[in-house]
Design a protein around this motif. Structure first.
Motif: not given
Length: 153
Positions: A30-35, A73-79, A81-96
């Motif tokens: 989640a962090t890597a995708v946002l970066l 590499e995995l973050a670039e592949a996951t990103a 066509g990404l249009y919604d950051y909620h999935r990643f930010t909600s993970t960080l909101n829960e754990r950080f």
């Protein structure tokens, strides 16, 4: 009786609580995708921004160089066509903690400032993600200024 059978069925079909290693991997991704999104926001990405991405991930997570490369590499592949950051930010909101979320925003700024030019799309992206991470405006500005000062050295 019907309710009890439904509860029993739900207990069999409910996903198991992920293992700690899997939770950690989810946070790392989640962090890597946002970066990585900061890199994608700038139409011209150079080696300085790529180096800042790896430095930010290395500072955040104790990973070996090959693990960092695989994570990016995995973050670039996951990103793709990404249009919604909620999935990643909600993970960080829960754990950080709040401090860790501020560090993510600061890392985003570090990547944006790495090439000496702040693109308007980078600015917009970081502002949006900071809001989704519930980082206050003051924390957001402090992270930006800290990253800007660090980039000028």
């Amino acid at each position: 009786m019907l309710r009890t059978l439904k509860d029993l069925f739900d207990s069999f079909t409910a996903p198991a609580e992920p293992a700690p290693a899997e939770r950690q991997h989810t946070v790392q991704l989640a962090t890597a995708v946002l970066l990585v999104e900061v890199l994608k926001a700038d139409p011209v990405t150079g080696p300085d921004e790529q180096a800042a991405l790896f430095a930010a991930l290395k500072a955040t997570f104790a990973l070996a160089p090959d693990e960092l490369a695989r994570l990016v590499e995995l973050a670039e592949a996951t990103a793709q066509g990404l249009y919604d950051y909620h999935r990643f930010t909600s993970t960080l909101n829960e754990r950080f903690t709040q401090e860790q979320k501020i560090q993510v925003v600061e890392a985003m700024w570090q990547i944006a400032f790495a090439d000496g030019h702040l693109d308007v799309h980078e600015n917009h992206l970081i502002s949006k993600v900071a809001g989704l991470l519930h980082v206050t405006h003051g924390e957001y500005i402090a992270a930006k200024l800290h990253a800007k000062v660090a980039a000028s050295h």
